[in-house]
Design an enzyme around this catalytic site. Sequence first.
Site, short mmCIF file in Angstrom:
data_model
loop_
_atom_site.label_atom_id
_atom_site.label_comp_id
_atom_site.label_asym_id
_atom_site.label_seq_id
_atom_site.Cartn_x
_atom_site.Cartn_y
_atom_site.Cartn_z
N HIS A 267 0.86 -1.19 0.00
CA HIS A 267 0.00 0.00 0.00
C HIS A 267 0.88 1.22 0.00
O HIS A 267 1.91 1.24 0.70
CB HIS A 267 -0.91 -0.01 1.24
CG HIS A 267 -2.10 0.86 1.07
ND1 HIS A 267 -2.04 2.23 1.18
CD2 HIS A 267 -3.39 0.55 0.77
CE1 HIS A 267 -3.23 2.72 0.96
NE2 HIS A 267 -4.08 1.73 0.69
N ASP A 321 -7.83 -5.20 0.20
CA ASP A 321 -8.36 -6.07 -0.86
C ASP A 321 -8.07 -7.54 -0.63
O ASP A 321 -8.66 -8.39 -1.26
CB ASP A 321 -7.77 -5.66 -2.21
CG ASP A 321 -8.46 -4.43 -2.74
OD1 ASP A 321 -9.66 -4.31 -2.51
OD2 ASP A 321 -7.79 -3.60 -3.37
N1 ACO Z 1 4.02 -7.71 -4.20
C1 ACO Z 1 5.38 -7.76 -4.28
N2 ACO Z 1 6.16 -6.68 -4.15
C2 ACO Z 1 5.55 -5.51 -3.93
C3 ACO Z 1 4.15 -5.38 -3.84
C4 ACO Z 1 3.38 -6.55 -3.97
N3 ACO Z 1 2.06 -6.51 -3.90
N4 ACO Z 1 3.84 -4.10 -3.64
C5 ACO Z 1 4.99 -3.42 -3.61
N5 ACO Z 1 6.03 -4.28 -3.79
C6 ACO Z 1 7.46 -3.95 -3.80
C7 ACO Z 1 7.82 -3.34 -5.15
O1 ACO Z 1 8.23 -4.33 -6.08
C8 ACO Z 1 8.95 -2.42 -4.75
O2 ACO Z 1 10.10 -3.21 -4.56
P1 ACO Z 1 11.56 -2.61 -4.95
O3 ACO Z 1 11.74 -1.40 -4.07
O4 ACO Z 1 12.49 -3.72 -4.64
O5 ACO Z 1 11.49 -2.27 -6.40
C9 ACO Z 1 8.53 -1.89 -3.39
O6 ACO Z 1 7.69 -2.91 -2.84
C10 ACO Z 1 7.76 -0.60 -3.47
O7 ACO Z 1 6.67 -0.81 -4.38
P2 ACO Z 1 5.93 0.32 -5.20
O8 ACO Z 1 5.22 -0.31 -6.35
O9 ACO Z 1 6.90 1.43 -5.50
O10 ACO Z 1 4.91 0.83 -4.12
P3 ACO Z 1 3.73 1.78 -4.41
O11 ACO Z 1 3.50 2.54 -3.18
O12 ACO Z 1 3.93 2.56 -5.67
O13 ACO Z 1 2.53 0.75 -4.74
C11 ACO Z 1 0.62 -0.50 -4.72
C12 ACO Z 1 1.46 0.53 -3.96
C13 ACO Z 1 0.27 0.01 -6.12
C14 ACO Z 1 -0.69 -0.75 -3.96
C15 ACO Z 1 1.45 -1.81 -4.81
O14 ACO Z 1 1.78 -2.28 -3.54
C16 ACO Z 1 0.71 -2.90 -5.60
O15 ACO Z 1 0.74 -2.88 -6.83
N6 ACO Z 1 0.05 -3.88 -4.88
C17 ACO Z 1 -0.67 -4.92 -5.53
C18 ACO Z 1 -2.02 -4.41 -6.02
C19 ACO Z 1 -3.00 -4.18 -4.89
O16 ACO Z 1 -3.18 -5.01 -4.00
N7 ACO Z 1 -3.67 -3.03 -4.95
C20 ACO Z 1 -4.70 -2.64 -3.96
C21 ACO Z 1 -4.20 -1.51 -3.14
S1 ACO Z 1 -5.34 -1.09 -1.89
C22 ACO Z 1 -6.54 -0.21 -2.69
O17 ACO Z 1 -6.37 0.37 -3.74
C23 ACO Z 1 -7.83 -0.19 -2.08
#
Ligand code: ACO
Length: 394
Positions: A267, A321
Amino acid sequence: MTVAEAKAGLEFKPGLEGVPATLSSISHVDGKKGILEYRGIPIEELAAKSTFLETAYLLIWGQLPTTEELTAFEHEIRYHRRIKYRIRDMMKCFPESGHPMDALQASAAALGLFYSRRALDDPAYIRGAAVRLLAKIPTMVAAFQLMRKGNDPVQPRDDLDYSANFLHMLTEQEADPLAARVFDICLILHAEHTLNASTFSARVTASTLTDPYAVVASAVGTLAGPLHGGANEEVLEMIEEIGSVGNVRSYIDNRIARKAKIMGFGHREYKVKDPRATILQHLAEQLFAKFGRDEFYDIAVELEKVVEEKLSHKGIYANVDFYSGLVYRKLGIPSDLFTPIFAISRVAGWLAHWKEQLGENRIYRPTQIYTGNRNAAYIPLEERQFQADSPDAN
Ligand code: ACO
């Protein structure tokens, strides 16, 4: 503004991460402590003691209603639950294969055709629009579900509360009281969450002083993406794909090795477990205890354990979620309705932000850092050469 100009002054933050884009008194998140409050009230309190409609009132009007206010509000919502037959007929023409979020976005926008008066400085108009959207969106979601199966929609029932009525319209059966209460709590949990993508979208649209139906339609479109509201649908697909508890570890290892995201985790705001996920996990436990445990739940529990083991050092934990899909599945709701149900709930937050935006409005108009060509020549058609990077190159 060019890159050189920007370097001299502005910093570009992809995704506007950490950039304040509004002042707001609607909700508060402390992502390090795992706190979420609506108008200052902790989400745990609201989940335990409130109802979705009372919470919606709190979000939109900024205070908990008195008994008289709540009764009047609930009465208005009941009165406005029905949708015009022309909207139903329009929805009947939607393809059955279309995603219910697209159907909802189109139907929400269509409300603007029927209630087109735009009196944004009239509190009665604001209230009427808020009531209509809260009342009619569940009816539209349920109607599309029945119509795409070839059935007539079920009329709302005035003797049923908000959530029991929705489950009745959706399933054509009277809802179990625990199922209705759990569903209502799910709506409370999803109702508002600071300046997420769909709420930002709602505020940007609101800032143009368009009508509230357009505000909600644009927010619905934004919520539909898999990185936002669409994630809970993908969580269930992932659990299905994993198939058994024994496959969880290899599945996660494989995804981490491929740098693929694991749906339902991570998140932008929370770097600890999302407090809503904790509440949903307890709700899921109650439902599974009453209606029977299945392997989906066991896979989810193992999945959370393994992801925490592997990714908690990055602040990646279960988000809202992750468990909501499991709860909705146990309630017999098809997975492509999960995001429309999210919208049924989040409309309360969008409306609160719409109203707040109108209070101190200034149209959103951020800047950009231009990275393209300057003063480029217009090459006459007959002199143009095929370029290796042409969109038609392959
Ligand atoms: N699985 C594995 N690795 C993850 C995940 C995940 N779900 N989420 C983040 N990471 C990792 C990234 O790969 C990144 O790693 P790195 O630094 O080694 O490259 C690090 O954590 C930071 O990730 P970002 O994508 O930069 O984090 P951001 O804050 O932009 O993303 C997001 C947040 C979009 C929710 C992301 O965690 C994601 O895509 N999750 C999966 C989709 C999801 O569950 N969405 C629902 C969110 S809740 C809502 O909208 C109600």
